[in-house]
Design an enzyme around this catalytic site. Structure first.
Site, PDB file in Angstrom:
ATOM      1  N   GLU A 117       0.866  -1.207  -0.015  1.00  0.00           N
ATOM      2  CA  GLU A 117      -0.073  -0.023   0.094  1.00  0.00           C
ATOM      3  C   GLU A 117       0.766   1.208  -0.181  1.00  0.00           C
ATOM      4  OE1 GLU A 117      -2.422   2.792   2.932  1.00  0.00           O
ATOM      5  OE2 GLU A 117      -2.944   0.498   3.216  1.00  0.00           O
ATOM      6  N   ARG A 119       0.941  10.325   0.806  1.00  0.00           N
ATOM      7  CA  ARG A 119       1.416  11.400   1.730  1.00  0.00           C
ATOM      8  C   ARG A 119       2.582  12.137   1.658  1.00  0.00           C
ATOM      9  NH1 ARG A 119       0.858   7.032   6.805  1.00  0.00           N
ATOM     10  NH2 ARG A 119      -0.981   6.218   6.119  1.00  0.00           N
ATOM     11  N   LYS A 172     -11.575  -1.879   4.500  1.00  0.00           N
ATOM     12  CA  LYS A 172     -10.342  -1.609   5.308  1.00  0.00           C
ATOM     13  C   LYS A 172     -10.727  -1.385   6.845  1.00  0.00           C
ATOM     14  CE  LYS A 172      -6.476   1.607   5.993  1.00  0.00           C
ATOM     15  NZ  LYS A 172      -5.629   2.673   5.361  1.00  0.00           N
TER      16      LYS A 172
END
Length: 216
Positions: free
Chosen positions: A43, A47, A131
């Site tokens: 993943e 960011r 998730k």
């Protein structure tokens, strides 16, 4: 939202590494180190300013890595990462507009959920993989069992993140509605910045040994 092939590949990996990179060129090397340890999915978090370029580099240079993209929270990101070669996307929370954008872009997507209400809303939009975040602070496995119990007949799969580590990985692996687990401890930002590929490979091997001892 998750096609059968993507779901199968993520489940086959079982463990995926959350990857945050400050330099895009570090991403392919980190992925190769993970592959050497048996982790075949990541993943890559959106960011940092380098994240989008990192997506492109991994897709091109390490095609054998199942390329998931995290922190998909802004308009246009789902479409952009799909065009760059991403295999799936996840978000920390549930935002229906982002889910719909991912659907339009053809990007398999697992929204972040923390409550039964969010689960129902995501399911209504067609999500069958979600998730669970933040998994451990919410209450860990006992919370997942209690919250997901009424929906067990729906065949929903969960991907727990947040507080998952080597010490509790086995407990999560024992839950059959857990498709895969993710964590940043495997290839932490400091390890990537230090180019400590050996430790990343070691962490990946340890994680896969725990997962495979229970699930395979």
């Amino acid at each position: 939202m998750f096609d059968a092939q993507t779901k199968s590949l993520l489940g086959r990996s079982g463990v995926f590494a959350v990857l945050t990179v400050g330099k895009a060129e570090d991403a392919p090397d980190a992925c190769k180190a993970l592959l050497d340890g048996g982790v075949t999915a990541i993943e890559l978090a959106l960011r940092t300013p380098a994240a989008m370029q990192a997506v492109e580099l991994v897709a091109r240079e390490v095609p054998e890595m199942l390329l998931g993209i995290g922190t998909v929270i802004k308009k246009g990101q789902a479409k952009a990462v799909k065009e760059l070669g991403a295999d799936f996307g996840v978000s920390p929370g549930y935002n229906p507009s982002i889910v719909k954008e991912a659907q339009t872009a053809g990007l398999p997507f697992a929204p972040g959920i923390a409550t039964a209400s969010e689960l129902e809303q995501a399911y209504e939009l067609g999500c069958d993989t979600m998730k669970l975040f933040p998994a451990e602070p919410l209450g860990g496995i006992s919370y997942l069992k209690a919250m997901s119990g009424p929906y067990s007949y729906l065949g929903i799969s969960f991907v727990p993140l947040g507080g998952v580590n080597l010490s509790n990985l086995g407990l999560w692996a024992s839950q059959q509605n857990v498709l895969a687990v993710g964590g940043s401890w495997i290839a932490g930002k400091q390890l990537v910045e230090a180019h400590d590929w050996k430790t990343i490979t070691k962490n990946a091997k340890e994680a896969m040994e725990v997962w495979n001892s229970i699930r395979k």
